[in-house]
Design a protein around this motif. Structure first.
Motif, PDB file in Angstrom:
ATOM      1  N   ARG A  59       0.817  -1.208   0.000  1.00  0.00           N
ATOM      2  CA  ARG A  59       0.000   0.000   0.000  1.00  0.00           C
ATOM      3  C   ARG A  59       0.854   1.263   0.000  1.00  0.00           C
ATOM      4  O   ARG A  59       0.504   2.275  -0.611  1.00  0.00           O
ATOM      5  N   THR A  60       1.987   1.229   0.692  1.00  0.00           N
ATOM      6  CA  THR A  60       2.833   2.406   0.805  1.00  0.00           C
ATOM      7  C   THR A  60       3.995   2.386  -0.174  1.00  0.00           C
ATOM      8  O   THR A  60       4.936   3.156  -0.027  1.00  0.00           O
ATOM      9  N   ARG A  61       3.940   1.546  -1.161  1.00  0.00           N
ATOM     10  CA  ARG A  61       5.012   1.397  -2.130  1.00  0.00           C
ATOM     11  C   ARG A  61       5.223   2.692  -2.912  1.00  0.00           C
ATOM     12  O   ARG A  61       4.279   3.313  -3.367  1.00  0.00           O
ATOM     13  N   ARG A  62       6.493   3.061  -3.043  1.00  0.00           N
ATOM     14  CA  ARG A  62       6.846   4.239  -3.826  1.00  0.00           C
ATOM     15  C   ARG A  62       7.325   3.795  -5.189  1.00  0.00           C
ATOM     16  O   ARG A  62       8.094   2.857  -5.314  1.00  0.00           O
ATOM     17  N   TYR A  63       6.933   4.507  -6.204  1.00  0.00           N
ATOM     18  CA  TYR A  63       7.324   4.145  -7.570  1.00  0.00           C
ATOM     19  C   TYR A  63       8.561   4.869  -7.984  1.00  0.00           C
ATOM     20  O   TYR A  63       8.926   5.883  -7.709  1.00  0.00           O
TER      21      TYR A  63
END
Length: 63
Positions: A59-63
């Motif tokens: 959910r908190t993944r940064r691209y």
């Protein structure tokens, strides 16, 4: 030229959370295999921790 980065993290910062999740999972597996009653509840909570950590990371993944 130095191979070490000025901002390198200590091992505790790198492996702290994975080690904690591993220990919680082991506690969950052992409690599931050794008893009934409150140990079943403990095992459900402990074995849900890695799933919750994965859901939080996705959910908190940064691209």
């Amino acid at each position: 030229m130095s191979r070490h980065n000025k901002h390198s993290l200590p091992l505790r910062a790198i492996f702290g959370w994975p080690a904690a999740i591993f220990l919680i999972g082991i506690i969950g597996l052992v409690s599931a295999l050794t008893g009934d009653g409150w140990r079943d509840g403990l095992s459900w909570l402990a074995l849900a921790a890695p799933v919750a950590a994965l859901a939080w990371a996705m959910r908190t993944r940064r691209y």
